[in-house]
Design a protein around this motif. Structure first.
Motif, short mmCIF file in Angstrom:
data_model
loop_
_atom_site.label_atom_id
_atom_site.label_comp_id
_atom_site.label_asym_id
_atom_site.label_seq_id
_atom_site.Cartn_x
_atom_site.Cartn_y
_atom_site.Cartn_z
N UNK A 28 -4.75 11.97 10.50
CA UNK A 28 -3.57 12.21 9.66
C UNK A 28 -3.81 13.33 8.66
N UNK A 29 -5.01 13.39 8.10
CA UNK A 29 -5.34 14.49 7.18
C UNK A 29 -5.26 15.83 7.93
N UNK A 30 -5.73 15.84 9.18
CA UNK A 30 -5.64 17.06 9.98
C UNK A 30 -4.21 17.47 10.26
N UNK A 31 -3.35 16.48 10.50
CA UNK A 31 -1.93 16.78 10.73
C UNK A 31 -1.30 17.42 9.49
N UNK A 32 -1.71 16.96 8.33
CA UNK A 32 -1.19 17.53 7.08
C UNK A 32 -1.76 18.92 6.86
N UNK A 33 -3.06 19.09 7.11
CA UNK A 33 -3.72 20.37 6.88
C UNK A 33 -3.14 21.48 7.74
N UNK A 34 -2.77 21.16 8.98
CA UNK A 34 -2.24 22.20 9.86
C UNK A 34 -0.73 22.39 9.71
N UNK A 35 -0.09 21.60 8.86
CA UNK A 35 1.32 21.78 8.58
C UNK A 35 2.27 21.00 9.46
N UNK A 36 1.72 20.19 10.38
CA UNK A 36 2.60 19.38 11.22
C UNK A 36 3.22 18.22 10.45
N UNK A 37 2.57 17.83 9.36
CA UNK A 37 3.14 16.88 8.41
C UNK A 37 3.23 17.58 7.07
#
Length: 273
Positions: A28-37
């Motif tokens: 989930x942190x990765x999803x936020x970091x890449x802008x998908x979240x």
């Protein structure tokens, strides 16, 4: 957004060195970091997300609890509630002696200051020791709530020696006090010793910072000195741990060839500009 996130659920590895709930946090942190979240996005419901990840709801809750403690997500109750991506924390670099105003300028935020109290008081033992004056000596106490883009982030409690800055309280106190000390009194803070310590919000802090009593705060206790070593400020600043991340840069000391070490909860830092 919720539906597309479910289709990207990773295959989690069991019997691996990294616990499953930690793998979920990392995803989930990765999803936020890449802008998908993005900030404000709502995560899928627990039942849906647990099913997509093929884990129990208890395991999923472990992951969500961990992210909530770190301030990555916020969870709200009720029918319209859920887990939402939190606004990113603001980094404050304590390595150099930059005040709050400069820190917010670096973060591209608009700094604000609301004066809660400004008075001349008798120095208690801690204040007197920090300012190298006798207990009971007259000092100026300034309490301010510092904000970024209108959101309260910190309570600053600062004390200044009356002998060095006799008419400080007659000056504007809503801007940078360090700039004021330099421009009006020729007492630019140059070095500081700062101690970092986790604390919880008491009733006063909670009211000023608009958080619940008991909320996590990070206290920075500081003595700032001029270039010739004269103490000009003793302070206890308390930052909202859910909105601010304090940063310290470390490096190799060329004199002894060892890497500087900073304990996890308490640090003695000498800084200069």
């Amino acid at each position: 957004m919720s539906a597309s996130l479910l289709t990207r659920a990773p295959a989690l590895v069991r019997r691996h060195g990294t616990p499953v709930h930690v793998q979920i946090e990392q995803w989930l942190v990765g999803e936020i970091a890449c802008g998908d979240l993005a900030t404000g996005d709502r995560l899928p419901g627990e039942r849906e997300l647990a099913k997509a990840l093929r884990v129990s709801r208890m395991t999923l809750r472990q992951a969500l609890d961990g992210l909530a403690r770190r301030g990555v997500i916020v969870r709200t109750p009720g029918r319209a509630g859920g887990a939402f991506v939190a606004e990113p924390k603001i980094d404050c670099d304590l390595t150099g002696l930059a005040g709050f105003t400069e820190q917010m300028r670096r973060a591209h935020r608009t700094a604000g200051a609301r004066v809660v109290e400004a008075s001349t008081v008798a120095a208690g033992e801690d204040v007197a020791a920090g300012l190298d004056v006798a207990t009971g000596s007259q000092v100026h106490e300034v309490v301010r709530v510092r904000s970024a883009d209108g959101t309260a982030l910190a309570v600053e409690r600062s004390w200044f020696p009356v002998g060095q800055v006799p008419d400080l309280l007659e000056r504007p106190l809503t801007g940078s006090l360090y700039e004021l000390l330099a421009a009006e009194f020729g007492l630019a803070p140059h070095t500081a010793v700062e101690y970092l310590e986790p604390v919880t919000a008491d009733a006063e802090d909670a009211g000023l910072l608009e958080v619940q009593p008991g909320a996590a705060l990070m206290q920075v206790e500081r003595v700032a000195r001029t270039v010739v070593g004269v103490p000009v400020e003793y302070a206890r600043d308390r930052y909202r741990a859910d909105r601010v991340r304090l940063m310290i840069r470390t490096g190799v000391d060329a004199g002894i060839g060892e890497v500087s070490a900073i304990p996890a909860l308490r640090a003695d830092i000498r800084t200069g500009r």
